[in-house]
Write a protein that holds these residues in place. Structure first.
Motif, PDB file in Angstrom:
ATOM      1  N   LEU A  52       5.854  -7.112  -4.944  1.00 39.57           N
ATOM      2  CA  LEU A  52       6.564  -5.843  -4.765  1.00 39.57           C
ATOM      3  C   LEU A  52       8.044  -5.994  -5.122  1.00 39.57           C
ATOM      4  N   TRP A  53       8.623  -7.113  -4.713  1.00 39.73           N
ATOM      5  CA  TRP A  53      10.051  -7.330  -4.947  1.00 39.73           C
ATOM      6  C   TRP A  53      10.384  -7.407  -6.438  1.00 39.73           C
ATOM      7  N   LYS A  54       9.402  -7.784  -7.259  1.00 36.31           N
ATOM      8  CA  LYS A  54       9.633  -7.837  -8.711  1.00 36.31           C
ATOM      9  C   LYS A  54       9.644  -6.447  -9.337  1.00 36.31           C
ATOM     10  N   GLY A  55       9.303  -5.415  -8.550  1.00 35.07           N
ATOM     11  CA  GLY A  55       9.308  -4.056  -9.081  1.00 35.07           C
ATOM     12  C   GLY A  55       8.147  -3.763 -10.013  1.00 35.07           C
ATOM     13  N   ARG A  56       7.071  -4.552  -9.868  1.00 33.50           N
ATOM     14  CA  ARG A  56       5.900  -4.337 -10.720  1.00 33.50           C
ATOM     15  C   ARG A  56       4.809  -3.629  -9.912  1.00 33.50           C
ATOM     16  N   PRO A  57       4.024  -2.744 -10.546  1.00 31.94           N
ATOM     17  CA  PRO A  57       2.946  -2.081  -9.812  1.00 31.94           C
ATOM     18  C   PRO A  57       1.923  -3.108  -9.308  1.00 31.94           C
ATOM     19  N   THR A  58       1.558  -2.988  -8.050  1.00 33.73           N
ATOM     20  CA  THR A  58       0.745  -4.010  -7.393  1.00 33.73           C
ATOM     21  C   THR A  58      -0.531  -3.408  -6.822  1.00 33.73           C
ATOM     22  N   ILE A  59      -1.646  -4.101  -7.084  1.00 35.34           N
ATOM     23  CA  ILE A  59      -2.961  -3.724  -6.567  1.00 35.34           C
ATOM     24  C   ILE A  59      -3.405  -4.859  -5.651  1.00 35.34           C
ATOM     25  N   ALA A  60      -3.806  -4.523  -4.420  1.00 36.54           N
ATOM     26  CA  ALA A  60      -4.134  -5.598  -3.472  1.00 36.54           C
ATOM     27  C   ALA A  60      -5.275  -5.185  -2.559  1.00 36.54           C
ATOM     28  N   GLY A  61      -5.907  -6.190  -1.972  1.00 36.31           N
ATOM     29  CA  GLY A  61      -7.023  -5.948  -1.064  1.00 36.31           C
ATOM     30  C   GLY A  61      -6.573  -5.224   0.193  1.00 36.31           C
ATOM     31  N   ASP A  62      -7.413  -4.337   0.670  1.00 34.52           N
ATOM     32  CA  ASP A  62      -7.110  -3.537   1.866  1.00 34.52           C
ATOM     33  C   ASP A  62      -7.482  -4.337   3.112  1.00 34.52           C
ATOM     34  N   VAL A  63      -6.820  -5.472   3.316  1.00 33.93           N
ATOM     35  CA  VAL A  63      -7.179  -6.391   4.402  1.00 33.93           C
ATOM     36  C   VAL A  63      -5.909  -7.002   5.008  1.00 33.93           C
ATOM     37  N   GLY A  64      -6.057  -7.520   6.238  1.00 34.98           N
ATOM     38  CA  GLY A  64      -4.983  -8.285   6.874  1.00 34.98           C
ATOM     39  C   GLY A  64      -3.676  -7.521   6.939  1.00 34.98           C
ATOM     40  N   GLY A  65      -2.579  -8.223   6.593  1.00 31.31           N
ATOM     41  CA  GLY A  65      -1.251  -7.626   6.652  1.00 31.31           C
ATOM     42  C   GLY A  65      -0.851  -6.869   5.404  1.00 31.31           C
ATOM     43  N   ILE A  66      -1.741  -6.798   4.417  1.00 34.61           N
ATOM     44  CA  ILE A  66      -1.368  -6.138   3.154  1.00 34.61           C
ATOM     45  C   ILE A  66      -1.099  -4.646   3.352  1.00 34.61           C
ATOM     46  N   PRO A  67      -1.911  -3.910   4.149  1.00 31.15           N
ATOM     47  CA  PRO A  67      -1.610  -2.486   4.348  1.00 31.15           C
ATOM     48  C   PRO A  67      -0.269  -2.232   5.051  1.00 31.15           C
ATOM     49  N   LEU A  68       0.292  -3.239   5.722  1.00 30.35           N
ATOM     50  CA  LEU A  68       1.636  -3.076   6.284  1.00 30.35           C
ATOM     51  C   LEU A  68       2.673  -2.976   5.170  1.00 30.35           C
ATOM     52  N   GLN A  69       2.344  -3.568   4.012  1.00 28.57           N
ATOM     53  CA  GLN A  69       3.305  -3.649   2.923  1.00 28.57           C
ATOM     54  C   GLN A  69       3.110  -2.562   1.876  1.00 28.57           C
ATOM     55  N   ILE A  70       1.861  -2.226   1.605  1.00 29.90           N
ATOM     56  CA  ILE A  70       1.555  -1.254   0.545  1.00 29.90           C
ATOM     57  C   ILE A  70       1.061   0.047   1.168  1.00 29.90           C
ATOM     58  N   VAL A  71       1.788   1.119   0.901  1.00 32.08           N
ATOM     59  CA  VAL A  71       1.305   2.457   1.248  1.00 32.08           C
ATOM     60  C   VAL A  71       0.467   2.916   0.057  1.00 32.08           C
ATOM     61  N   ASN A  72      -0.839   3.058   0.278  1.00 35.36           N
ATOM     62  CA  ASN A  72      -1.761   3.300  -0.829  1.00 35.36           C
ATOM     63  C   ASN A  72      -1.372   4.541  -1.636  1.00 35.36           C
ATOM     64  N   GLY A  73      -1.236   4.345  -2.960  1.00 36.17           N
ATOM     65  CA  GLY A  73      -0.894   5.445  -3.839  1.00 36.17           C
ATOM     66  C   GLY A  73       0.586   5.742  -3.918  1.00 36.17           C
ATOM     67  N   GLU A  74       1.378   5.052  -3.085  1.00 31.61           N
ATOM     68  CA  GLU A  74       2.821   5.315  -3.055  1.00 31.61           C
ATOM     69  C   GLU A  74       3.612   4.076  -3.485  1.00 31.61           C
ATOM     70  N   SER A  75       3.360   2.938  -2.819  1.00 31.85           N
ATOM     71  CA  SER A  75       4.068   1.714  -3.188  1.00 31.85           C
ATOM     72  C   SER A  75       3.126   0.667  -3.784  1.00 31.85           C
ATOM     73  N   GLY A  76       1.950   1.117  -4.200  1.00 31.43           N
ATOM     74  CA  GLY A  76       0.942   0.237  -4.776  1.00 31.43           C
ATOM     75  C   GLY A  76      -0.428   0.835  -4.500  1.00 31.43           C
ATOM     76  N   PHE A  77      -1.470   0.080  -4.806  1.00 30.82           N
ATOM     77  CA  PHE A  77      -2.829   0.549  -4.539  1.00 30.82           C
ATOM     78  C   PHE A  77      -3.563  -0.470  -3.674  1.00 30.82           C
ATOM     79  N   LEU A  78      -4.313  -0.001  -2.697  1.00 29.47           N
ATOM     80  CA  LEU A  78      -5.198  -0.836  -1.886  1.00 29.47           C
ATOM     81  C   LEU A  78      -6.626  -0.636  -2.373  1.00 29.47           C
ATOM     82  N   VAL A  79      -7.348  -1.750  -2.547  1.00 35.75           N
ATOM     83  CA  VAL A  79      -8.706  -1.668  -3.099  1.00 35.75           C
ATOM     84  C   VAL A  79      -9.655  -2.548  -2.291  1.00 35.75           C
ATOM     85  N   SER A  80     -10.951  -2.272  -2.432  1.00 36.79           N
ATOM     86  CA  SER A  80     -11.954  -3.032  -1.685  1.00 36.79           C
ATOM     87  C   SER A  80     -13.048  -3.612  -2.564  1.00 36.79           C
ATOM     88  N   SER A  81     -12.915  -3.480  -3.890  1.00 34.48           N
ATOM     89  CA  SER A  81     -13.939  -4.018  -4.788  1.00 34.48           C
ATOM     90  C   SER A  81     -13.327  -4.294  -6.153  1.00 34.48           C
TER      91      SER A  81
END
Length: 207
Positions: A141-170
């Motif tokens: 995120l700090w690099k300013g690049r669009p980020t796609i990450a698993g919707d698990v653990g502490g990742i949803p604390l960092q990425i607001v889905n559709g706003e600051s990145g995408f959360l995915v499950s597959s």
């Protein structure tokens, strides 16, 4: 109660500002064609980080965008036999695809090189299926690049889905989101800017 989340050091070699020309030069040294789209995941070679799923997502992306490339960049411990076994499994799963670069710290990939790959990538991924906080997501995120990450653990604390990145499950979901970003550069820029601002506000050590 105050909950203080982990943080990254924005002035460390892995996270300091990197010029686009320098990032492109470093990546080209590892065989990346800097004029083609690049998908990248930086993480340990570990089943929970799901590099196999990242390769599946990349293959789905290339059905629509055959010019895409993938870089899997990780660090290896010399005393971790299971890690080496999984690294070998990942390497074999790539089936010799010249557009999949599988790199580690024994290929002279250190903090500066990781920074270059993250700064150069068009889409950064952290497709974990289990995760703690996930500081590699913060770094992305700090690099300013669009980020796609698993919707698990502490990742949803960092990425607001559709706003600051995408959360995915597959892998299929990850591929679809990657294609959306590749095909809509403005979407990628907006996600990258929002992600960087979220990291700046909440997850940098100087806070």
């Amino acid at each position: 109660i105050r909950i203080i989340p982990p943080a990254i050091d924005p002035l460390s070699p892995k996270n300091m500002a990197f010029s686009p020309d320098d990032a492109a030069f470093v990546c080209s040294q590892f065989g990346i064609d800097v004029d083609r789209p690049l998908l990248c995941q930086v993480s340990r070679f570990d089943p929970w980080k799901d590099p196999i799923g990242v390769i599946d997502a990349y293959r789905a992306v290339t059905e629509e965008m055959p010019e895409a490339q993938l870089a899997l960049v990780g660090s290896m411990a010399t005393d971790d036999p299971e890690g080496w076994e999984f690294f070998q499994h990942t390497f074999e799963y790539a089936e010799g695809d010249p557009d999949i670069k599988i790199l580690n710290n024994l290929n002279n990939v250190g903090a500066i090189e990781v920074n270059a790959f993250q700064s150069q990538a068009d889409v950064l991924m952290q497709k974990s299926i289990r995760e703690g906080f996930g500081l590699t997501v913060t770094e992305a995120l700090w690099k300013g690049r669009p980020t796609i990450a698993g919707d698990v653990g502490g990742i949803p604390l960092q990425i607001v889905n559709g706003e600051s990145g995408f959360l995915v499950s597959s892998p299929e979901e990850a591929a679809q989101r990657a294609i959306e970003i590749f095909q809509d550069p403005e979407l990628g820029k907006n996600l990258g800017r929002a992600g960087k601002e979220r990291a700046r506000e909440k997850f940098l050590s100087p806070r």
